[in-house]
Design an enzyme around this catalytic site. Structure first.
Site, PDB file in Angstrom:
ATOM      1  N   THR A   1     -64.170 -25.494 -25.110  1.00 38.85           N
ATOM      2  CA  THR A   1     -63.539 -24.970 -26.306  1.00 38.85           C
ATOM      3  C   THR A   1     -63.827 -23.499 -26.357  1.00 38.85           C
ATOM      4  O   THR A   1     -64.872 -23.046 -25.930  1.00 38.85           O
ATOM      5  CB  THR A   1     -64.133 -25.621 -27.559  1.00 38.85           C
ATOM      6  OG1 THR A   1     -65.525 -25.483 -27.495  1.00 38.85           O
ATOM      7  CG2 THR A   1     -63.751 -27.065 -27.652  1.00 38.85           C
TER       8      THR A   1
ATOM      9  N   LYS B   1     -70.327 -13.322 -11.246  1.00 41.25           N
ATOM     10  CA  LYS B   1     -71.342 -13.722 -12.221  1.00 41.25           C
ATOM     11  C   LYS B   1     -72.703 -13.475 -11.597  1.00 41.25           C
ATOM     12  O   LYS B   1     -73.014 -14.038 -10.546  1.00 41.25           O
ATOM     13  CB  LYS B   1     -71.176 -15.198 -12.591  1.00 41.25           C
ATOM     14  CG  LYS B   1     -72.101 -15.640 -13.717  1.00 41.25           C
ATOM     15  CD  LYS B   1     -71.865 -17.075 -14.162  1.00 41.25           C
ATOM     16  CE  LYS B   1     -72.716 -17.385 -15.388  1.00 41.25           C
ATOM     17  NZ  LYS B   1     -72.524 -18.755 -15.875  1.00 41.25           N
TER      18      LYS B   1
ATOM     19  N   THR C   1     -67.686 -20.052 -17.513  1.00 43.02           N
ATOM     20  CA  THR C   1     -68.033 -18.803 -16.833  1.00 43.02           C
ATOM     21  C   THR C   1     -68.544 -19.000 -15.408  1.00 43.02           C
ATOM     22  O   THR C   1     -68.480 -18.081 -14.612  1.00 43.02           O
ATOM     23  CB  THR C   1     -69.110 -18.033 -17.625  1.00 43.02           C
ATOM     24  OG1 THR C   1     -70.248 -18.882 -17.809  1.00 43.02           O
ATOM     25  CG2 THR C   1     -68.566 -17.599 -18.971  1.00 43.02           C
ATOM     26  N   ASP C   2     -69.030 -20.211 -15.093  1.00 36.22           N
ATOM     27  CA  ASP C   2     -69.680 -20.385 -13.785  1.00 36.22           C
ATOM     28  C   ASP C   2     -68.776 -19.973 -12.625  1.00 36.22           C
ATOM     29  O   ASP C   2     -69.211 -19.309 -11.693  1.00 36.22           O
ATOM     30  CB  ASP C   2     -70.105 -21.850 -13.594  1.00 36.22           C
ATOM     31  CG  ASP C   2     -71.400 -22.158 -14.336  1.00 36.22           C
ATOM     32  OD1 ASP C   2     -71.843 -21.294 -15.109  1.00 36.22           O
ATOM     33  OD2 ASP C   2     -71.943 -23.254 -14.139  1.00 36.22           O
TER      34      ASP C   2
END
Lengths: 478, 664
Positions: free
Chosen positions: A125, A280, A201-202
């Site tokens: 979400t 990242k 985000t990974d």
């Protein structure tokens, strides 16, 4: 919008997954489940539990952990405690009220003057609210829910949302990438001012890279956005990255695939990173994303853009976009380490991999025992490319004998293409064509900044600031 | 009963008829590392970096009443955090919490058992939303480890509602226009919260309960000591009033006084409500009618107003029909004239009514520091003529009605009067339920509305903790002797009076008493601790820095005939002074013992006193015993540290008398 799914959140700081199904005994098993059945109570019931020591009143909550011995009660004070099954004498039901999973939904206001932005959802979400009675996290994704959770969005653009999948970002893959590319094409052709993609985000930087190749010459910004703190937390970065990304999609001059995430640990601005140069770099920091070997495209702060190099592709009014939703799955990465044995590479060849990106040491090296299987791979027509595990800098394979030996066995250096980007590009390129020459041509021709002709002197240290002491440290070098 | 009559009683106010109910929340910091990381818990003045964040949190999410300030609490306010090298990413909310330290959980279990509470078989950390930014996460992590215990205080049984282990908030450094500034050194320090039943009807009992709980926790040896490591929130209500939470009453002896003052404040507010009812005031009769009266002050001589107008400000006024005489303390004080000494003694000299409440609300909502209300005018340079002009302009009756006036930039002044209006409406109902900050004199000021039911949800980053029967049993075994029992045991065992041992307990020195008395005469030990420690602390010296060996060496000087037992405090201070000058402990002890040796010889003091008295013969002849003052200085200069001040004084008095009587 399907709420009957286990919720998932991107980023290392996930939120609790809540089973929204109608199961009366959600998560309970073993002796704890037996007690619920014996006492004829179900989750969300208001109960009075009598044990051999005390009486506890509260709501019987679902279990999320693997424990099979304890009932979880949310007491009137708000605290949750677990009561062991064999301490329970009796349970009295005093009514039931299911958690409210609805966010106060308001119609997202439509303003004909404002640009239209589509948010594509890949999982998790983007925003959420809590039901405090039970502690459940309620997802927000439809425009109305988003407006309820992040009302500032209505000041920026008209929003349409489209949920494509519901997966943690580590479960993204070729199917999802292709679907995204196709949907981007549809949205662009429908006339939107820009597209946001809500993403865990990974693996956001993998998706950023893949989309940079699958979607070329976009006329509008395509902005990947996520959060490092799930949106149920008061300290979440979600609302602000969402505001930054919608602003970028609606108004930015940069028509590229970008990642929009926090630039510092403070709430100051978001960087716009090029999809092929971003990575990242921290498991939990807010400003985890860094542009490597270059400076970011720019930043967005309080609705204003700053572009650092002005080399970005500019927004266009036409609706023409090239979309190539292709990906060869038999591509892999070999992350070299000292004393690597040749059987690793042998098995890749045996298993039918067609393309291998080697993440080599230093300027692009592996040890001698790998020479033979590399030779064999070359002879069998497997594409082999060299990227550097230093992440910063170029593969320079003429400097040492090892580099020259490897090139003689068919390994091709990829300059300063990041290893993950090289994986994405090789998969895409081999999806486009199996012709060795064409693959090679695609790989070595920069499409979206994945190979840059030069590395700016400050690329290595940029973006590591954000707090005074570090800025001061850096200022001594400039 | 009129509370004003009660206040006038010479023996102080009797609040026993008010239906007082008091509950306590005692917080005490646990010694050791932080709860969710391995950082130290010492406060630090090291250099810091600054991080600025906002929280996504709204009043409505907190269940608080006031939607009007939702945005201010939510995205508007910037929280500034000072982060230092001794903190890690966990405090900065840049890393998930590590699992809680096992030792801290065990400490919590020991306390739960000590307070006779029931320990749940599975403990779950919760996130309790906190809007003020004092937690970087926006929530405080807290877990319930004990339910439904009890303790005995002053012969009565007091129920314990809960025992919780939680993390302390960041330390507030300052408040700026854009928001608060916090330092992260304290954030995450583990603390235990013990909540009592809200059943106490006697302020003294509440004070004693706070002390008893604090003592019990301390007796485990697992908690921090010193200022700021223990604090109590006090919940007070009276019949017809409402629950008020008084935050962070740090001084134990302030607890009863704070309660009395709050009970009286609530009673006065109930009286105000009843007067307003009698006057027929309703919400409809006090509409939010703000009137710009700037024109009446163009030629004012009031400095405050002049300054306000200079910056482009306006003077806005809000008429409050029926509020005359209910805002100021002046009216009340007039009725109390002649009885102020008794009130001062009881700490209720300042009987606050609506005026100060209005001012607090204005300050909290707008940051404005001042307002004028009609009960206190004419004053602040505002003349009778100006007052009358305003009253006429507003059309209020000077005898019965009131008004509030603010001089500031128009928008801000408007906000201020809206806050006043909201508070005025609340006064029709009596006492609003709110959180207040105690002031050093026992009064308190408004902080924020009472939060609704705690907004909590599970801390999913931390796995639940199953508490096995073995763990409970181990905790039970570690419960130390109750402090009252220990006082009794030590008194009997060491042949000391219970009074002495209790005093040592209050000084938190029982461990020292027990430890040193194993190798020294308990009477000498108690003398050193009871007189020496407070004197050293007064001088800013820290006796706890000394080793047991040094303390024993100090005491043994008495047995060796080096100095009298009365000299022990002096030797201790001397030793500590030498230590902080940089001398090692052994040398400092040797020199201190030497410097003070001979103090047994009172003759030295008597001789010195004689000399000083002789040299001051002229003064003695002129002033008689009044010469003690002027002559004390020179003698003290000579003898300080070797003899007790009182002894020096009495010896000098003898010397003076001798001179007066011509015996020398």
């Amino acid at each position: 919008m399907d709420h009957k799914k286990r919720l998932s959140m991107g980023g290392p700081y996930g939120a609790v997954g809540v089973d929204l199904s109608d199961d009366r005994y959600q998560g309970y098993r073993g002796p704890a489940l037996e007690v619920l059945k014996r006492e004829n109570v179900a989750v969300w019931d208001r109960v009075l539990v009598r044990t051999n020591e005390q009486e506890v009143e509260g709501i019987l909550l679902p279990r999320s952990a693997g424990d099979d011995s304890h009932l979880v009660i949310k007491m009137i004070t708000g605290y949750n405690i677990g009561i062991r099954h064999d301490n329970i004498l009796s349970i009295e039901e005093r009514g039931s009220k299911k958690a409210n999973y609805k966010i106060p939904e308001k119609d997202f206001p439509f303003d004909p003057v404002k640009p239209n932005v589509t948010i594509l959802g890949t999982g998790g979400t983007i925003a959420s609210r809590l039901d405090y009675r039970t502690g459940a996290v309620i997802p927000a994704f439809t425009p109305g829910e988003l407006f309820g959770a992040v009302p500032e969005l209505a000041d920026i653009a008209n929003i349409k949302t489209k949920k494509l999948f519901g997966v943690f970002s580590e479960n993204m893959g070729p199917h999802q990438w292709k679907t995204l590319a196709e949907n981007i094409k549809t949205e662009i052709e429908s006339g939107v001012a820009g597209i946001c993609i809500g993403h865990g985000t990974d693996t956001m930087h993998y998706t950023g890279a893949v989309l940079s190749f699958m979607v070329q010459d976009t006329p509008v910004p395509i902005v990947l956005v996520g959060s490092q703190r799930s949106s149920d937390r008061p300290s979440s970065d979600a609302a602000r990255t969402l505001i930054g990304s919608v602003t970028t999609a609606a108004y930015s001059d940069a028509a590229e695939v970008m990642v929009c995430m926090f630039g510092t640990t403070s709430d100051r601005f978001c960087y716009l990173h090029r999809g092929t140069r971003v990575r990242k770099m921290h498991s939990s920091y807010r400003n985890t994303f860094k542009t490597l070997g270059d400076v970011p495209i720019g930043k967005v702060q309080d609705g204003k853009f700053t572009y650092y190099k002005q080399d970005h592709k500019k927004r266009r009014q036409d609706r023409e976009v090239k979309v190539y939703p292709k990906f060869e799955e038999r591509v892999t990465v070999l992350y070299y380490y000292p004393n690597m044995h040749p059987d690793i590479l042998e098995s890749m060849i045996d298993k039918g991999y067609k393309g291998i990106v080697i993440a080599g040491t230093g300027l692009g090296h592996v040890n001698k025992p790998l020479y033979d299987p590399i030779q064999r791979a070359h002879e069998e027509g497997i594409h082999m490319y060299m990227a550097v595990q230093t992440l910063y800098g170029y593969a320079h394979m003429f400097v040492y004998d090892t580099g020259r030996d490897l090139m003689a066995r068919g390994v091709i250096p990829l300059d300063n293409m990041l290893p993950e980007v090289a994986y994405c590009k090789l998969g895409w390129a081999m999806g486009m064509t199996q012709d060795p020459k064409e693959v090679n041509n695609l790989m070595l021709t920069p499409i979206a900044g994945e190979i840059t002709p030069r590395e700016p002197y400050n690329g290595f240290i940029q973006g590591q600031g954000g707090v005074d002491s570090v800025e001061h440290f850096l200022s001594e070098f400039s | 009963m009129s509370v004003l009559d009660e206040l006038s009683r010479p023996e102080g106010p009797d609040i026993s008829g008010l239906g007082l109910k008091v509950g306590l929340e005692v917080h005490r910091q646990i010694e050791g590392t932080k709860l969710f990381c391995s950082c130290p818990t010492d406060l630090s003045d090291d250099p810091f970096d600054t991080v600025r964040r906002k929280l996504n949190i709204t009043r409505s999410e907190l269940g608080e009443e006031d939607d009007a300030v939702q945005m201010e609490v939510g995205r508007g306010r910037v929280n500034t955090y000072q982060v230092q090298a001794s903190q890690c990413l966990v405090e900065l909310d840049e890393e998930p919490p590590h699992p809680p330290s096992q030792g801290h959980i065990e400490t919590a279990l020991v306390v739960a058992k000590m307070l006779n509470a029931i320990v749940p078989s599975e403990v779950q950390f919760m996130r309790k939303l906190v809007a003020d930014g004092s937690d970087t996460t926006g929530f405080q992590r807290t877990a319930l480890v004990g339910l439904g215990g009890h303790i005995d205080v002053m012969g009565l049984r007091l129920g314990i509602v809960s025992v919780c282990i939680e993390e302390d908030a960041a330390r507030k450094i300052s408040e700026t226009d854009e928001g608060p500034v916090y330092r992260l050194d304290r954030l995450g320090t583990p603390e235990l919260e013990v909540t009592t039943e809200p059943t106490m009807n006697d302020p003294e009992l509440a004070g004693a309960a706070a002390r008893t709980i604090g003592d019990m926790l301390r007796s485990t040896g697992l908690f921090k000591r010193g200022i700021g490591t223990i604090r109590q929130d006090v919940n007070v209500s009276i019949e017809g009033g409402a629950r008020t939470e008084l935050k962070l009453v740090q001084e134990l002896n302030m607890v009863p006084r704070t309660i009395v003052t709050e009970a009286i404040r609530q009673h006065l507010l109930i009286e105000v409500a009843s007067v307003l009812r009698e006057r027929g005031v309703t919400p409809l009769s006090i509409p939010l009618t703000v009137v710009d009266v700037t024109d009446l002050f163009f030629s004012t001589s009031s400095k405050v107003v002049q300054n306000g107008l200079k910056g482009g400000g306006r003077v806005l006024a809000l008429p409050l029909k029926g509020f005359g005489g209910l805002m100021g303390e002046r009216t009340v004080m007039a009725r109390l004239q002649g009885s102020s000494t008794a009130l001062v003694r009881k700490g209720v000299d300042d009987v606050r009514r609506l005026g100060p409440e209005f001012a607090y609300h204005v300050r909290v909502r707008t940051g404005l520091k001042g307002l004028f209300h009609s009960d206190e005018l004419p004053s602040y340079g505002i003349t009778v003529e100006e007052l009358t002009a305003v009253q006429e302009h507003l059309g209020v009756d000077p005898a019965l009605d009131g008004f509030v006036m603010v001089c500031a930039e128009h928008g801000r002044a408007m906000e201020a009067l809206k806050a006043v209006h909201r508070r005025a409406l609340a006064s029709l109902l009596g006492v609003p339920s709110e959180v207040r900050r105690p002031l050093p004199d026992g009064r308190s000021e408004y902080m924020r509305p009472m939060p609704g039911p705690a907004r909590m949800y599970p801390e999913t980053d931390i796995p639940t903790i199953v508490i096995t029967d073995d763990m409970k049993e181990a905790a039970r075994k570690r419960v130390p002797e109750a402090p009252s029992a220990r006082v009794h045991r030590l008194a009997v065992g060491f042949g000391l009076s219970e009074e002495t041992v209790r005093s040592l307990n209050n000084l938190e020195l029982l461990d020292e008493l027990e430890g040193l008395s194993a190798s020294a005469d308990p009477k000498l030990v108690s003398l050193l601790l009871l007189q020496g420690y407070p004197r050293a602390r007064e001088k800013g010296l820290d006796p706890s820095s000394l080793s047991e060996k040094a303390l024993l060496g100090t005491i043994s000087g008495v047995g060796e005939g080096l100095y009298s037992k009365e000299a022990l405090p002096s030797v201790l201070c001397q030793l500590l002074t030498l230590r902080i000058s940089g001398m090692d402990e052994e040398s400092a002890l040797r020199d201190a013992r030497k410097a003070c040796s001979g103090d047994t010889d009172l003759g030295v003091l008597v001789e010195a006193a004689r000399k000083v008295a002789e040299s001051g013969r002229d003064i003695i002849m002129a002033k008689g015993e009044g010469a003690l003052g002027p002559l004390m200085g020179p003698l003290m200069k000579e003898m300080r540290g070797r003899f007790d001040g009182a002894l020096i004084s009495s010896t000098l008095k003898d010397g003076i008398r001798r001179v007066m009587e011509g015996r020398d």
